[in-house]
Design a protein around this motif. Sequence first.
Motif, short mmCIF file in Angstrom:
data_model
loop_
_atom_site.label_atom_id
_atom_site.label_comp_id
_atom_site.label_asym_id
_atom_site.label_seq_id
_atom_site.Cartn_x
_atom_site.Cartn_y
_atom_site.Cartn_z
N TRP A 192 0.82 -1.21 0.00
CA TRP A 192 0.00 0.00 0.00
C TRP A 192 0.86 1.26 0.00
CZ3 TRP A 192 0.84 2.93 4.35
CH2 TRP A 192 1.37 2.27 5.45
N TRP A 193 2.18 1.09 -0.09
CA TRP A 193 3.05 2.27 -0.08
C TRP A 193 4.06 2.29 -1.21
CZ3 TRP A 193 3.81 -1.79 3.27
CH2 TRP A 193 5.07 -2.37 3.28
N ILE B 23 -1.96 -6.16 -7.99
CA ILE B 23 -3.26 -5.94 -8.61
C ILE B 23 -3.44 -6.91 -9.79
CG2 ILE B 23 -4.73 -4.26 -9.79
CD1 ILE B 23 -4.24 -3.70 -6.77
N TYR C 283 2.24 0.23 -7.90
CA TYR C 283 1.59 -0.59 -6.87
C TYR C 283 0.09 -0.37 -6.75
CZ TYR C 283 1.25 3.38 -3.69
OH TYR C 283 0.93 4.57 -3.12
N ALA C 284 -0.39 0.84 -7.05
CA ALA C 284 -1.80 1.16 -6.83
C ALA C 284 -2.62 1.24 -8.11
CB ALA C 284 -1.92 2.47 -6.06
N ASN C 285 -2.07 0.76 -9.22
CA ASN C 285 -2.85 0.80 -10.46
C ASN C 285 -2.86 -0.58 -11.13
OD1 ASN C 285 -0.61 0.52 -12.31
ND2 ASN C 285 -0.10 2.66 -11.94
#
Length: 99
Positions: free
Chosen positions: A47-48, A63, A55-57
């Motif tokens: 999450w960082w 993912i 990491y967040a897409n």
Amino acid sequence: MQMQWAMLTLLKPSINEWADDNKIVVLYPQTKKSLFMPLNPQGCWDWWGYSSADYANQKGAQIKAVKQMLTAISASNKDGNTANMDEAENKLHSEANND
């Protein structure tokens, strides 16, 4: 981290029972602990950004892994063949070892 694990331990049986009663699949993705790069000594979900800037897409490794798991679950649900899930899991392990 310990509080999150305690909450999941308490809620998981009721979540599973609810999902079973409602014919819903619950996916519990996990990641590995690592003392080397990428450093993740607690085995936390990224999450960082320890794994990459993505990491967040949709390009992020975790993912993409969850998407592959969901695709495998959907495919096995349609044809009743769980081999798709095994194949997806083997592919994920192979990709993780190549990164």
